[in-house]
Design an enzyme around this catalytic site. Structure first.
Site, PDB file in Angstrom:
ATOM      1  N   SER A   1      13.441 -10.911  -5.765  1.00 17.34           N
ATOM      2  CA  SER A   1      13.112  -9.490  -5.877  1.00 17.34           C
ATOM      3  C   SER A   1      13.786  -8.877  -7.101  1.00 17.34           C
ATOM      4  CB  SER A   1      13.588  -8.724  -4.643  1.00 17.34           C
ATOM      5  OG  SER A   1      13.078  -9.316  -3.495  1.00 17.34           O
TER       6      SER A   1
ATOM      7  N   GLU B   1       9.157 -18.144  13.411  1.00 21.38           N
ATOM      8  CA  GLU B   1       9.289 -19.457  14.046  1.00 21.38           C
ATOM      9  C   GLU B   1      10.707 -20.007  13.889  1.00 21.38           C
ATOM     10  OE1 GLU B   1       6.768 -18.400  12.200  1.00 21.38           O
ATOM     11  OE2 GLU B   1       5.248 -18.318  13.768  1.00 21.38           O
TER      12      GLU B   1
ATOM     13  N   GLU C   1      20.725  -9.974   5.417  1.00 27.27           N
ATOM     14  CA  GLU C   1      19.350  -9.697   5.030  1.00 27.27           C
ATOM     15  C   GLU C   1      18.477  -9.488   6.266  1.00 27.27           C
ATOM     16  OE1 GLU C   1      17.599 -12.792   2.702  1.00 27.27           O
ATOM     17  OE2 GLU C   1      15.844 -11.585   2.181  1.00 27.27           O
TER      18      GLU C   1
END
Lengths: 392, 379
Positions: free
Chosen positions: A166, A377, A249
């Site tokens: 980012s 997942e 995060e």
């Protein structure tokens, strides 16, 4: 008057005097958030004035120690500052990966020299950071990353590619995971290193998403020099720091699950109308919205409960392991409902009549929430194995 | 208010867990069921529970209770849910004592609550009439007579009805079916002429009765509060009842999940424990997340009762709807993940799905409360 009350009074007076009126308005969007850096993007000149004034007191990072550019405030004082800023709707003066991610990692794992060199420029918004984690072949399986760092005595030579970096095209420095050793297991031999994005051999290319332009980049390293004094922690032990930061995060991303101001149900009632009994006209849509709002309410109660338990010294309970998974899935459900409720205008992509395609772009962007920072997942694997103790 | 338990609450929870596991757990439930016990609980065990003061937990101190509030009672009910404890805690304390406290006159409270708090008498709410919870459609009629009312009609799903000493009967004294105005709560002693109490055998093997009223005469002093104005008190009683039942479902669903996870770690197929299969791991992890959400919303709703939070109606429906959903999922997944053995009476998981289904239904099921939650949320 006790010390805390005196602190409140002084803080209130200082904020009143020093917070520009324009900085007491809510931010209008991502581009309106001040992130600092060598080449700052300034949407309003007051952003820099406000950041500078706050940084002088160390209040861009109120709880960091003073010697690193922080305010040296205790928990209680920091809370007072937050309350007093909220009282006049003062914006946060500076928002960056340096503050939210690298700073806490350096305070925890960095040596004294590194803290003194890197933390003050973060605190005053002089240097903007980006994160070099994922690679084309290391997504969910992050530990299999292959960007190489060759030992050259006092420095490393770095070659490889990062992706989903980012703001790589706007950042001044990068904190980066590299492989310094290939001989052991994949979790060993990873190192956490810092280097200047202006170094020769660094190139970046922005990534366009299904939702349109994005802050994400591909970042290439071609014989980039990184000094060893900027290696954080021990060589080969970077995975510990990486995991520490991933937790940070995930907490940030799970916050997307918080309920918006106007509920989906109320918006739906305005657009679709009510039946004779006052209920939303479409019963099937109404049920889906009610299920979403019920889960959103229970999720925010869970965030509060876990926060209260931590404050009471009961530690971060097992419940926190669900935040990333549940928060992002909730956000996707909300965006699907926004599309269903919105109808034709929600399909808009460009133009003022469609508010720049805000609804559809948010909807598409939300699909990434359950992928970035650890997929749903992977999160479910973590709960199954570490919380429930199910075997491999 | 912080969403955590106080030390005192933790102690109460732990002592409830100990006693119920020893005296009123799954083995006792099986024994009562297999003996065809009419009451569905043991009076002897109930006396022991009463000695600990639990029936007085939510009863104000002024009426001989502990005045400890509903958060405390919720913790005990959660433990009762874990153990499938056959006791009248739900019928007589959660609902009965609450109904008297919320609807009764000062004289009625003084006359009954101390005995209720001591566990000496049992009071049960007689509300439901048709197949579904629909309190505003109450049709049992109370006709004004010379010095009181005459009752005609019938009730079902009266919890521990065979053991109850008194009933709080919701009757219509005015208005039409579907209206909340005109509902009256009446205190009717068991054994009054014209009242028949008949046992109903439900899937959970607990004591439930159906009542029939044929020209049952009660005095004017049987009216609780004001005639025709029972709705606000009844509504709050039902909110409290549903939050309490949500607590029971929380314990029940959590225990069913624990039994299931333990089985996943033990059962081997294809040469591995089945808990190592990702298809099962992810379903278990999702269920874990839902149970954490369930725990939070139940605690928030319990605290809302004690804090007199105006949002209680919405939170009560949220808690009941969420717990109906989660308990149903936990018990269904429980049977599926146990495989064939989960279908046998010998294994406990089946007892959990049976009790869950009854608690889900009582005082409004998932569909009822999700609809009510949506209405109270403004859509």
């Amino acid at each position: 008057m006790n010390n805390l009350e005196q602190f409140r009074a002084e803080t209130r007076a200082w904020l009143e005097e020093n917070c520009p009126l324009s900085m007491r308005e809510p931010v209008s969007g991502f581009e309106d958030i001040y992130t600092g850096g060598r080449h700052p993007e300034v949407a309003h000149p007051d952003q820099q004035v406000w950041c500078e004034r706050m940084a002088q007191r160390g209040w861009t990072v109120p709880q960091w120690p003073r010697e690193y550019g922080g305010g040296g405030l205790g928990k209680e004082e920091a809370k007072v500052l937050q309350q007093e800023m909220a009282r006049i709707n003062a914006r946060r003066p500076l928002d960056s990966f340096g503050i939210s991610m690298l700073g806490p990692a350096l305070l925890h794992f960095g040596n004294e020299e590194q803290k003194l060199e890197h933390l003050p420029p973060i605190a005053c918004g002089e240097i903007r950071w980006c994160q070099g984690y994922s690679e084309p072949n290391a997504g969910s399986d992050l530990a299999s990353l292959q960007t190489r760092a060759e030992d050259q005595g006092d420095h490393y030579i770095i070659n490889g590619q990062k992706v989903w970096t980012s703001y790589a095209d706007k950042a001044d420095w990068i904190f980066c995971l590299v492989r310094t050793d290939n001989s052991g297991s994949k979790h060993e031999g990873i190192s956490f290193i810092l280097f200047d994005m202006a170094s020769p051999g660094v190139t970046t290319r922005p990534i366009r998403l299904i939702s349109g332009s994005s802050p994400f980049c591909e970042t290439f390293f071609d014989n980039v020099k990184a000094y060893k004094r900027n290696l954080v922690g021990e060589e080969g032990k970077g995975w510990t720091i990486a995991k520490y930061l991933l937790t940070h995060e995930r907490e940030m991303i799970s916050g997307f699950g918080a309920a918006p101001k106007k509920s989906v149900g109320e918006s739906a009632l305005e657009i679709l109308g009510a039946d004779a009994s006052g209920r939303l006209a479409n019963g099937i849509l109404r049920q889906t919205i009610a299920q979403y709002q019920l889960d959103a309410l229970a999720f925010s109660a869970t965030m509060s409960r876990v926060g209260d338990e931590a404050k009471a010294g009961q530690g971060l309970g097992a419940a926190s392991s669900i935040f990333k998974y549940y928060g992002t899935e909730l956000n996707k459900r909300r965006n699907e409902l926004n599309m269903a409720v919105g109808g034709e205008p929600a399909l808009g992509w460009e133009g003022d009549v469609y508010d720049g395609g805000g609804t559809s772009r948010d909807w598409l962007r939300s699909k990434g929430n359950s992928i970035e920072g650890g997929t749903t997942e992977v999160q479910l694997n973590i709960i199954a194995k570490r919380v429930l103790g199910l075997p491999d | 208010m912080a969403l955590i338990l106080t030390e005192e609450e933790v102690m109460l929870r732990d002592s409830a867990a100990g006693l119920l596991a020893e005296k009123a757990g799954v083995p006792q439930l099986r024994a009562l069921r297999d003996a065809g016990d009419e009451l569905g609980f043991s009076r002897e065990v109930w006396r022991e529970i009463a000695e600990l003061g639990w029936p007085g937990i939510p009863v104000p101190e002024a009426y001989g209770g502990l005045g400890y509030g509903y958060t405390g009672l919720g913790l005990v009910l959660e433990q009762a849910g874990r153990q499938l404890s056959p006791t009248p805690l739900q019928s007589a304390v959660l609902v009965g004592a609450t109904a008297i406290n919320e609807l009764g006159t000062e004289a009625q409270k003084q006359a009954l609550l101390p005995a209720v708090a001591a566990g000496e008498i049992l009071v049960s709410l007689a509300l439901q009439e048709g197949p579904h919870h629909a309190p505003e459609h109450t049709a049992l009629v109370a006709t004004a007579a010379a010095d009181g009312f005459t009752l005609n009609g019938s009730k079902c799903l009266v919890l521990d009805g065979l053991a109850a000493d008194h009933f709080v009967v919701i009757a219509r004294t005015a208005g039409a079916a579907g209206e909340t105005e005109g509902l009256t709560a009446l205190l009717v002693p068991a054994g009054v002429p014209g009242l028949t109490v008949e046992r109903r055998s439900l899937v959970d093997s607990r004591g439930v009765a159906a009542l029939r009223f044929i020209n049952v005469a009660v005095g004017a002093d049987a009216v609780m509060g004001e005639a025709g104005a029972a709705w606000p008190g009844l509504s709050r009683t039902l909110d409290i009842a549903n939050v309490g039942l949500a607590s029971e479902l929380l314990g029940l669903a959590t225990r069913a999940f624990e039994l299931t996870v333990a089985y996943l770690k033990e059962r081997k197929q294809f040469g591995k424990v089945i808990g190592s299969f990702q298809g099962l791991q992810h379903r278990a992890a999702e269920l874990f997340a839902e149970l954490e959400l369930a725990r939070s919303i139940v605690l928030q709703a319990l605290q809302a009762i004690d804090a007199n939070d105006p949002d209680l109606p919405k939170l009560a429906s949220a808690a009941k709807a969420k717990l109906c959903e989660v308990a149903q999922r936990a018990t269904n997944e429980g049977i599926q993940m146990h495989g064939g053995i989960g279908m046998t009476d010998e294994y406990d998981i089946g007892l959990y799905i049976k009790r869950a289904r009854v608690v889900q239904h009582c005082f409004g099921d998932y569909n009822y409360h999700l609809d009510r939650f949506a209405r109270l949320s403004g859509f």
